[in-house]
Design an enzyme around this catalytic site. Structure first.
Site, PDB file in Angstrom:
ATOM      1  N   ASP A  57       0.852  -1.181   0.000  1.00 16.39           N
ATOM      2  CA  ASP A  57       0.000   0.000   0.000  1.00 16.39           C
ATOM      3  C   ASP A  57       0.890   1.234   0.000  1.00 16.39           C
ATOM      4  O   ASP A  57       2.010   1.198   0.513  1.00 16.39           O
ATOM      5  CB  ASP A  57      -0.888  -0.016   1.254  1.00 16.39           C
ATOM      6  CG  ASP A  57      -2.156   0.786   1.075  1.00 16.39           C
ATOM      7  OD1 ASP A  57      -3.240   0.215   1.137  1.00 16.39           O
ATOM      8  OD2 ASP A  57      -2.050   2.018   0.855  1.00 16.39           O
TER       9      ASP A  57
ATOM     10  N   LYS B 117      -0.249   3.106   7.580  1.00 16.20           N
ATOM     11  CA  LYS B 117      -1.047   1.875   7.636  1.00 16.20           C
ATOM     12  C   LYS B 117      -0.139   0.641   7.601  1.00 16.20           C
ATOM     13  O   LYS B 117      -0.308  -0.296   8.382  1.00 16.20           O
ATOM     14  CB  LYS B 117      -1.998   1.873   6.427  1.00 16.20           C
ATOM     15  CG  LYS B 117      -3.212   1.032   6.623  1.00 16.20           C
ATOM     16  CD  LYS B 117      -4.166   1.322   5.483  1.00 16.20           C
ATOM     17  CE  LYS B 117      -5.395   0.510   5.556  1.00 16.20           C
ATOM     18  NZ  LYS B 117      -6.192   0.646   4.330  1.00 16.20           N
TER      19      LYS B 117
ATOM     20  N   THR C 168     -14.573  -4.297  -6.931  1.00 18.09           N
ATOM     21  CA  THR C 168     -15.816  -4.311  -7.719  1.00 18.09           C
ATOM     22  C   THR C 168     -15.745  -3.204  -8.759  1.00 18.09           C
ATOM     23  O   THR C 168     -15.648  -2.031  -8.414  1.00 18.09           O
ATOM     24  CB  THR C 168     -17.028  -4.089  -6.780  1.00 18.09           C
ATOM     25  OG1 THR C 168     -17.022  -5.123  -5.798  1.00 18.09           O
ATOM     26  CG2 THR C 168     -18.336  -4.104  -7.548  1.00 18.09           C
TER      27      THR C 168
ATOM     28  N   GLU D 148     -15.144 -10.793  -5.434  1.00 12.49           N
ATOM     29  CA  GLU D 148     -15.336 -11.416  -4.117  1.00 12.49           C
ATOM     30  C   GLU D 148     -16.803 -11.327  -3.724  1.00 12.49           C
ATOM     31  O   GLU D 148     -17.520 -10.444  -4.169  1.00 12.49           O
ATOM     32  CB  GLU D 148     -14.437 -10.755  -3.068  1.00 12.49           C
ATOM     33  CG  GLU D 148     -14.502  -9.230  -2.991  1.00 12.49           C
ATOM     34  CD  GLU D 148     -15.643  -8.685  -2.176  1.00 12.49           C
ATOM     35  OE1 GLU D 148     -16.163  -9.433  -1.344  1.00 12.49           O
ATOM     36  OE2 GLU D 148     -16.025  -7.518  -2.373  1.00 12.49           O
TER      37      GLU D 148
ATOM     38  N   LEU E 110     -17.675 -11.636  -0.280  1.00 13.97           N
ATOM     39  CA  LEU E 110     -17.535 -11.666   1.177  1.00 13.97           C
ATOM     40  C   LEU E 110     -18.523 -10.729   1.836  1.00 13.97           C
ATOM     41  O   LEU E 110     -18.712  -9.609   1.386  1.00 13.97           O
ATOM     42  CB  LEU E 110     -16.130 -11.201   1.584  1.00 13.97           C
ATOM     43  CG  LEU E 110     -14.954 -11.727   0.789  1.00 13.97           C
ATOM     44  CD1 LEU E 110     -13.679 -11.050   1.241  1.00 13.97           C
ATOM     45  CD2 LEU E 110     -14.863 -13.231   0.968  1.00 13.97           C
TER      46      LEU E 110
ATOM     47  N   CYS F 142     -21.398  -1.587  -0.016  1.00 15.21           N
ATOM     48  CA  CYS F 142     -21.592  -2.345  -1.260  1.00 15.21           C
ATOM     49  C   CYS F 142     -22.963  -2.149  -1.896  1.00 15.21           C
ATOM     50  O   CYS F 142     -23.053  -1.625  -3.012  1.00 15.21           O
ATOM     51  CB  CYS F 142     -21.344  -3.821  -0.994  1.00 15.21           C
ATOM     52  SG  CYS F 142     -19.731  -4.114  -0.275  1.00 15.21           S
TER      53      CYS F 142
HETATM   54  C1  UGA Z   1     -22.693  -7.645   0.638  1.00 17.52           C
HETATM   55  C2  UGA Z   1     -22.975  -9.038   0.053  1.00 17.52           C
HETATM   56  O1  UGA Z   1     -23.822  -9.765   0.945  1.00 17.52           O
HETATM   57  C3  UGA Z   1     -21.661  -9.813  -0.169  1.00 17.52           C
HETATM   58  O2  UGA Z   1     -21.930 -11.037  -0.815  1.00 17.52           O
HETATM   59  C4  UGA Z   1     -20.736  -8.965  -1.068  1.00 17.52           C
HETATM   60  O3  UGA Z   1     -19.497  -9.596  -1.277  1.00 17.52           O
HETATM   61  C5  UGA Z   1     -20.499  -7.626  -0.396  1.00 17.52           C
HETATM   62  O4  UGA Z   1     -21.772  -6.966  -0.211  1.00 17.52           O
HETATM   63  C6  UGA Z   1     -19.602  -6.823  -1.306  1.00 17.52           C
HETATM   64  O5  UGA Z   1     -20.025  -6.461  -2.409  1.00 17.52           O
HETATM   65  O6  UGA Z   1     -18.417  -6.647  -0.980  1.00 17.52           O
HETATM   66  P1  UGA Z   1     -22.167  -6.705   3.086  1.00 17.52           P
HETATM   67  O7  UGA Z   1     -22.363  -5.356   2.473  1.00 17.52           O
HETATM   68  O8  UGA Z   1     -20.974  -6.971   3.917  1.00 17.52           O
HETATM   69  O9  UGA Z   1     -22.148  -7.827   1.932  1.00 17.52           O
HETATM   70  O10 UGA Z   1     -23.414  -6.973   4.031  1.00 17.52           O
HETATM   71  P2  UGA Z   1     -24.784  -7.804   3.968  1.00 17.52           P
HETATM   72  O11 UGA Z   1     -24.750  -8.872   4.972  1.00 17.52           O
HETATM   73  O12 UGA Z   1     -25.102  -8.197   2.592  1.00 17.52           O
HETATM   74  O13 UGA Z   1     -25.824  -6.686   4.470  1.00 17.52           O
HETATM   75  C7  UGA Z   1     -26.030  -5.481   3.738  1.00 17.52           C
HETATM   76  C8  UGA Z   1     -27.124  -4.659   4.367  1.00 17.52           C
HETATM   77  O14 UGA Z   1     -28.399  -5.273   4.190  1.00 17.52           O
HETATM   78  C9  UGA Z   1     -26.979  -4.424   5.880  1.00 17.52           C
HETATM   79  O15 UGA Z   1     -27.266  -3.075   6.165  1.00 17.52           O
HETATM   80  C10 UGA Z   1     -28.050  -5.328   6.487  1.00 17.52           C
HETATM   81  O16 UGA Z   1     -28.528  -4.830   7.715  1.00 17.52           O
HETATM   82  C11 UGA Z   1     -29.113  -5.281   5.414  1.00 17.52           C
HETATM   83  N1  UGA Z   1     -30.009  -6.466   5.415  1.00 17.52           N
HETATM   84  C12 UGA Z   1     -29.519  -7.698   5.161  1.00 17.52           C
HETATM   85  C13 UGA Z   1     -31.382  -6.302   5.628  1.00 17.52           C
HETATM   86  O17 UGA Z   1     -31.873  -5.165   5.841  1.00 17.52           O
HETATM   87  N2  UGA Z   1     -32.187  -7.394   5.593  1.00 17.52           N
HETATM   88  C14 UGA Z   1     -31.715  -8.633   5.355  1.00 17.52           C
HETATM   89  O18 UGA Z   1     -32.526  -9.600   5.329  1.00 17.52           O
HETATM   90  C15 UGA Z   1     -30.340  -8.791   5.136  1.00 17.52           C
END
Ligand code: UGA
Length: 428
Positions: free
Chosen positions: A32, A37, A123, A153, A155, A262
């Protein structure tokens, strides 16, 4: 087979990718430009909270599988495999800011003398990897000296280590079949089917996945609005829908909507990409509209109960955009707090991990202390500790009796038994 890998960019994706590849037995160099960092990482300080990541980094640093450096050029020279995991923020017009990727390409032009497999994990909008491939040739690198691979990814923050160790698929976008064996050797210890497609196909899979998951959330939130009007319990609907294998149970939790670094960014980027090709993405636009207006729904309900919010003391539990992370980017909680502040409310907050935000609010170290004299409590993040609350204790601290469950994690009957008024959407 042990491979020498350079991961460029030590953000969330870079650090997780680097640590896990090291744990899979490779020798990984995370690089980096940010000297401070890298210095901290070298001393074992991990700048983000992600369960299991720190242990993984320390273990692999100790056994010399994982190194940190600012000497990007010499690391690149030394490693045949390069991962690009730099940030790609969104510009105001919805396009992507590719400055960081451009900087990486300029470094590559000055450095590459032997063959490199260049793997993009960031992304990036459909067409970006094709552009990288073309730009590297135009900048003067011979096409025989590199292969570009798109390897997005999937994740989830808070579950990143598990998700990368147990992927449900590995997506590889390539221009020719040449680099496929390299990627398969890289991930030989992971057991997941490979989806091999074009560079743009892989980019599109990433956007389609996030857009579909966001669509499920906005769908259930819209259903919740309709159910609310008919006096129907939304968790019954979600439970029944989830048992249908064609639908599946996840991402059907209604509430304040989706946040994070994301979904909001990726859905609007995909809308931008569609419009670039003169396609009006009606579903994607509706998904965002539902998500944007979901917070207001709760605020309107709360305002009706309190008559107005001016001068009211409101406690918000949860600041992170989701549990098990310290990330507050696009957090629904922060957007909600901002709106409440604009209405004149005084905000007290508690989060298990987030202890600092740039808002004029008071953050407490104890979830109950945060409730002193509060007129209302709002649960904004679905942390586990908010699911098992001592409601008698809550009652003792609060002045008012309103509980807003922005994440559907509380049984309304339990709080009502403690003489609270429960505000949710479509909860009975
Ligand atoms: C998301 C995707 O789930 C990952 O597969 C992807 O890799 C990642 O984006 C990315 O592009 O890097 P993330 O943003 O870490 O992951 O979190 P999520 O678990 O997907 O939750 C996203 C939001 O949706 C949170 O604010 C959560 O509270 C909300 N959520 C989730 C709901 O309001 N309802 C649900 O049923 C599930």
């Amino acid at each position: 087979m042990m491979m020498k890998i350079c991961v460029i960019g030590t953000g969330y994706v870079g650090l997780t990718t680097g640590a896990i590849l090291a744990d899979l037995g490779h020798e990984v160099f995370c690089v980096d430009k940010d000297k401070l960092k890298i210095e901290k990482l070298t001393q074992g300080e991990v700048p983000i909270y992600e369960p299991g990541l720190k242990e993984l980094i320390l273990r692999n640093k100790k056994n010399s599988h994982l190194h940190f450096s600012t000497d990007i050029q010499s690391v690149i020279k030394d490693c045949p495999i390069l991962f690009i995991t730099v940030g790609t923020p969104t510009n105001e017009d919805g396009s992507q800011n590719l400055t960081a990727i451009n900087d990486v390409m300029d470094t590559l032009v000055q450095t590459v003398t032997s063959h490199k497999t260049i793997i993009t994990k960031s992304t990036v909008l459909p067409g970006t990897n094709e552009w990288i491939q073309q730009s590297l040739i135009e900048k003067g690198i011979d096409s025989s000296l590199f292969d570009v691979v798109s390897n997005p990814e999937f994740l989830r923050e808070g579950n990143a280590v598990f998700d990368m160790m147990n992927p449900d698929k590995i997506v590889i976008g390539v221009k020719s079949s040449k680099p496929i064996q390299v990627i398969k050797a890289l991930y030989e210890k992971l057991h997941a089917p490979y989806i091999i497609t074009s560079l743009t196909g892989a980019e599109m899979i990433k956007y389609a996945s996030n857009a579909f998951l966001a669509t499920k959330i906005s769908f259930i939130n819209e259903m919740a609005r309709i159910c609310d009007a008919y006096g129907v319990e939304i968790t019954d609907i979600a439970n029944a829908l989830g048992r249908d294998k064609r639908i599946g149970p996840s991402f059907l939790n209604a509430g304040l909507g989706y946040g994070g670094s994301c979904f909001p960014k990726d859905v609007s980027a995909l809308e931008y990409a569609a419009k670039q090709k003169r396609i009006v993405p009606e579903v994607l636009m509706a998904v965002q509209n539902v998500n944007d207006s979901q917070i207001n729904l709760y605020i309107e309900k709360l305002t009706r109960k309190l008559t107005n919010l001016d001068g009211k003391k409101i406690t918000v539990w949860g600041l992170a955009f989701k549990p098990e992370t310290d990330d507050t980017r696009e957090s629904r909680s922060l957007i909600l707090i901002n709106k409440l502040l604009k209405s004149g409310a005084e905000i007290h907050a508690y989060d298990p991990i987030v202890h600092l935000i740039e808002f004029p609010i008071t953050i407490h170290q104890d979830m109950y202390e945060a409730l002193k004299e509060a007129d209302a409590l709002i649960i904004a993040t679905e942390w586990d500790q908010f699911k098992t609350v001592d409601w008698k204790k809550v009652k003792g601290y609060m002045k008012g009796n309103i509980v807003v469950d922005g994440r559907n994690i509380i049984d309304p009957k339990i709080v009502m038994n403690h003489q609270f008024e429960y505000i949710g959407v479509a909860r009975q």
